[in-house]
Design a protein around this motif. Structure first.
Motif, PDB file in Angstrom:
ATOM      1  N   LYS A 229       0.848  -1.185   0.000  1.00  0.00           N
ATOM      2  CA  LYS A 229       0.000   0.000   0.000  1.00  0.00           C
ATOM      3  C   LYS A 229       0.889   1.242   0.000  1.00  0.00           C
ATOM      4  O   LYS A 229       1.665   1.466   0.927  1.00  0.00           O
ATOM      5  CB  LYS A 229      -0.911   0.002   1.228  1.00  0.00           C
ATOM      6  N   ILE A 230       0.800   2.018  -1.045  1.00  0.00           N
ATOM      7  CA  ILE A 230       1.667   3.193  -1.185  1.00  0.00           C
ATOM      8  C   ILE A 230       0.797   4.440  -1.205  1.00  0.00           C
ATOM      9  O   ILE A 230       0.273   4.836  -2.251  1.00  0.00           O
ATOM     10  CB  ILE A 230       2.523   3.109  -2.465  1.00  0.00           C
ATOM     11  N   ASP A 231       0.643   5.038  -0.048  1.00  0.00           N
ATOM     12  CA  ASP A 231      -0.091   6.295   0.029  1.00  0.00           C
ATOM     13  C   ASP A 231       0.866   7.393   0.489  1.00  0.00           C
ATOM     14  O   ASP A 231       2.055   7.153   0.733  1.00  0.00           O
ATOM     15  CB  ASP A 231      -1.296   6.184   0.967  1.00  0.00           C
ATOM     16  N   GLU A 232       0.361   8.596   0.617  1.00  0.00           N
ATOM     17  CA  GLU A 232       1.209   9.739   0.967  1.00  0.00           C
ATOM     18  C   GLU A 232       1.861   9.532   2.330  1.00  0.00           C
ATOM     19  O   GLU A 232       3.048   9.819   2.515  1.00  0.00           O
ATOM     20  CB  GLU A 232       0.373  11.016   0.961  1.00  0.00           C
ATOM     21  N   PHE A 246      13.058   2.317  -3.524  1.00  0.00           N
ATOM     22  CA  PHE A 246      12.834   1.810  -4.882  1.00  0.00           C
ATOM     23  C   PHE A 246      11.347   1.561  -5.079  1.00  0.00           C
ATOM     24  O   PHE A 246      10.692   0.936  -4.239  1.00  0.00           O
ATOM     25  CB  PHE A 246      13.598   0.507  -5.115  1.00  0.00           C
ATOM     26  N   LEU A 247      10.840   2.061  -6.183  1.00  0.00           N
ATOM     27  CA  LEU A 247       9.498   1.715  -6.630  1.00  0.00           C
ATOM     28  C   LEU A 247       9.659   0.649  -7.712  1.00  0.00           C
ATOM     29  O   LEU A 247      10.347   0.878  -8.712  1.00  0.00           O
ATOM     30  CB  LEU A 247       8.784   2.938  -7.201  1.00  0.00           C
ATOM     31  N   LYS A 248       9.027  -0.530  -7.503  1.00  0.00           N
ATOM     32  CA  LYS A 248       9.203  -1.639  -8.433  1.00  0.00           C
ATOM     33  C   LYS A 248       7.850  -2.176  -8.876  1.00  0.00           C
ATOM     34  O   LYS A 248       6.952  -2.352  -8.047  1.00  0.00           O
ATOM     35  CB  LYS A 248       9.986  -2.788  -7.760  1.00  0.00           C
ATOM     36  N   GLY A 257      10.914  -0.651 -15.503  1.00  0.00           N
ATOM     37  CA  GLY A 257       9.957   0.145 -14.746  1.00  0.00           C
ATOM     38  C   GLY A 257      10.368   0.513 -13.335  1.00  0.00           C
ATOM     39  O   GLY A 257       9.550   1.006 -12.551  1.00  0.00           O
ATOM     40  N   ILE A 258      11.632   0.299 -12.974  1.00  0.00           N
ATOM     41  CA  ILE A 258      12.081   0.593 -11.605  1.00  0.00           C
ATOM     42  C   ILE A 258      12.445   2.080 -11.475  1.00  0.00           C
ATOM     43  O   ILE A 258      13.068   2.673 -12.362  1.00  0.00           O
ATOM     44  CB  ILE A 258      13.291  -0.280 -11.238  1.00  0.00           C
ATOM     45  N   TYR A 302       2.455  -1.456  -8.096  1.00  0.00           N
ATOM     46  CA  TYR A 302       3.840  -1.315  -7.638  1.00  0.00           C
ATOM     47  C   TYR A 302       3.983  -1.708  -6.172  1.00  0.00           C
ATOM     48  O   TYR A 302       3.004  -1.748  -5.413  1.00  0.00           O
ATOM     49  CB  TYR A 302       4.306   0.129  -7.807  1.00  0.00           C
ATOM     50  N   ILE A 303       5.230  -1.984  -5.776  1.00  0.00           N
ATOM     51  CA  ILE A 303       5.594  -2.058  -4.366  1.00  0.00           C
ATOM     52  C   ILE A 303       6.637  -0.976  -4.113  1.00  0.00           C
ATOM     53  O   ILE A 303       7.277  -0.474  -5.056  1.00  0.00           O
ATOM     54  CB  ILE A 303       6.170  -3.435  -3.974  1.00  0.00           C
TER      55      ILE A 303
END
Length: 466
Positions: A229-232, A246-248, A257-258, A302-303
């Motif tokens: 879960k990627i929130d602010e 890293f956003l993967k 896409g990294i 993404y993670i």
């Protein structure tokens, strides 16, 4: 599974009102303890036909023949060759095999129709030939309801022939889209109906890998902090806590896409991508980073992961790929290991981005004292086997190999960066004539393990004409 022996298979020209007869040499009759006119199942891959056993008086030691006219309705072995025969008296079955097949995607190239898998499959085919097994390579477009138009090797070239469904399938489909297609799902459902085991079962997402491994006490300390879960709020917390992130893509591969986010002075952040950003982005504020991510990154796919300060070599970042395979006993073992040094792109070490490979021991010894380097190598191997065994136990499906990527920080602590259930077969150095990669041998050995442990017959199609 039963007695395994080497036999010579051929066709006879004899015609009969009932062609479902099987001629065996006297030696074979005696050795197997089969009775004259006994009815047994003859099996080759998904073909299973009921035949009457007839004695054959000749000087050959172990020979087996069927009428040539049987070819019209059944897909049986290529004649006048040696094969491995297994006799199971409990099942009343004579089984010729195994048939080992590789499922991959066509590239459209005439001389290299399956990309890197073409050369890799030739090595498996060589092993099959040496061990009296049948091999073919195929794509989903080669599949029919009861047979497969597979590619086999003849004098180092690929030729297509008709085969029954195989005993074992090594799944090398490289596209998640293809693997999730209706055609692929339908095919594997068909394999399940036939009772055909296939490996490596499917791609495993990065989040699923993390979720399985983080529950293992022996591995938790070697996993970078990772969130789905990627929130602010999460992003702000992680950007405060770590030097880099890293956003993967959760289902990504080969470094595509990294995005790396790195802290800079005065509350600024630098964004870099495995795909060149043109024009390059200036240093951004926290708000600027959030705006960029919200606009260009599909966060639901993404993670986000803690960045690890990797050891370096010749100004390039270093990671380590350990390949694990299951052997002829079904046990996990280390097949190969390599160090990879990034080249032009500083945030990925994949060969697809120009990374160079080195012997693992060489790079560890260049950065650590001898005793420390040996200890790190031993720990990498220990962790790799633990990772493979954990995924084998808790991920759905059958897996026979994993490519495990590690980073080593400057203190020598290993970090599990990624696990690939379809590790690349790109080879950076030319193979010598007839050379077989350890990974090809690993695939062959595990396929044989699955064959010898496949005792189910109830899902095979059967023909009773005798």
């Amino acid at each position: 599974m039963g007695r395994k022996i080497k036999i010579y298979f051929s066709y006879t020209e004899t015609t009969s009102s009932n062609p479902y007869k099987l001629w065996l040499s006297n030696h074979l009759f005696t050795y197997l303890g089969i009775q004259l006119n006994e009815r047994l199942w003859l099996r080759f891959g998904s073909e299973r036909i009921l035949v009457t056993c007839i004695t054959k008086l000749d000087d050959s030691y172990f020979t087996l023949s069927v009428p040539k006219e049987i070819q019209k309705d059944h897909y049986l072995p290529v004649p006048d060759q040696y094969y491995t025969l297994t006799y199971n008296p409990l099942l009343k079955e004579l089984r010729i095999g195994p048939i080992i097949a590789v499922l991959a995607e066509r590239t459209g190239e005439i001389n290299n129709p399956f990309g890197n898998i073409t050369a890799f499959s030739k090595e498996i085919a060589t092993l099959c030939k040496d061990h009296l097994a049948t091999f073919y390579l195929f794509s989903l477009q080669d599949v029919h309801s009861n047979w497969i138009h597979g590619f086999t090797m003849k004098e180092d070239t690929l030729t297509q022939n008709v085969f029954p469904y195989p005993d074992i399938i090594y799944n090398r489909i490289s596209s998640r889209t293809t693997e999730g297609s209706e055609a692929c799902i339908r095919f594997f459902r068909h394999c399940q109906d036939f009772g055909i085991p296939y490996f490596n079962d499917h791609f495993i997402s990065k989040w699923d890998v993390f979720h399985i491994l983080v529950e293992r006490d022996a591995l938790a300390a070697n996993l970078p902090e990772t969130h789905k879960k990627i929130d602010e709020e999460t992003l702000m917390k992680l950007m405060t806590k770590h030097v880099s992130l890293f956003l993967k893509p959760d289902h990504g591969s080969e470094g595509r896409g990294i995005i790396r986010i790195t802290k800079e002075p005065e509350g600024k952040f630098k964004l870099e991508s495995s795909k060149e950003i043109d024009p390059p982005l200036p240093s951004l504020s926290t708000k600027g980073v959030l705006n960029f991510i919200n606009q260009f990154v599909p966060m639901e796919n993404y993670i986000i992961q803690q960045g690890v300060p990797l050891m370096t070599h010749s100004n390039g970042n270093v990671d380590f790929r350990i390949l694990c395979n299951r052997n002829e006993k079904g046990d996990w073992c280390i097949t190969s290991s390599v160090a990879r040094v990034s080249d032009s792109n500083p945030i990925v070490t994949n060969m697809a981005y120009g990374a160079k490979s080195y012997p693992l021991t060489e790079l560890l010894s260049a950065s650590f004292e001898t005793a420390k380097a040996k200890a790190i190598k031993a720990l990498l191997y220990e962790l790799s086997l633990e990772v493979a065994e954990s995924l084998h136990l808790y991920a759905d499906g059958i897996f026979g190999e994993f490519g495990i990527d590690f980073g080593i920080d400057k203190s020598g602590h290993p970090w599990i960066l990624e696990v690939n259930s379809k590790p690349s077969k790109h080879y950076t150095t030319a193979l010598k004539q007839g050379e077989i990669r350890p990974s090809a041998l690993g695939v062959f050995l595990f396929a044989n393990y699955l064959y010898t442990h496949d005792l189910s017959n109830e899902f095979r199609k059967e023909y009773d004409h005798a």
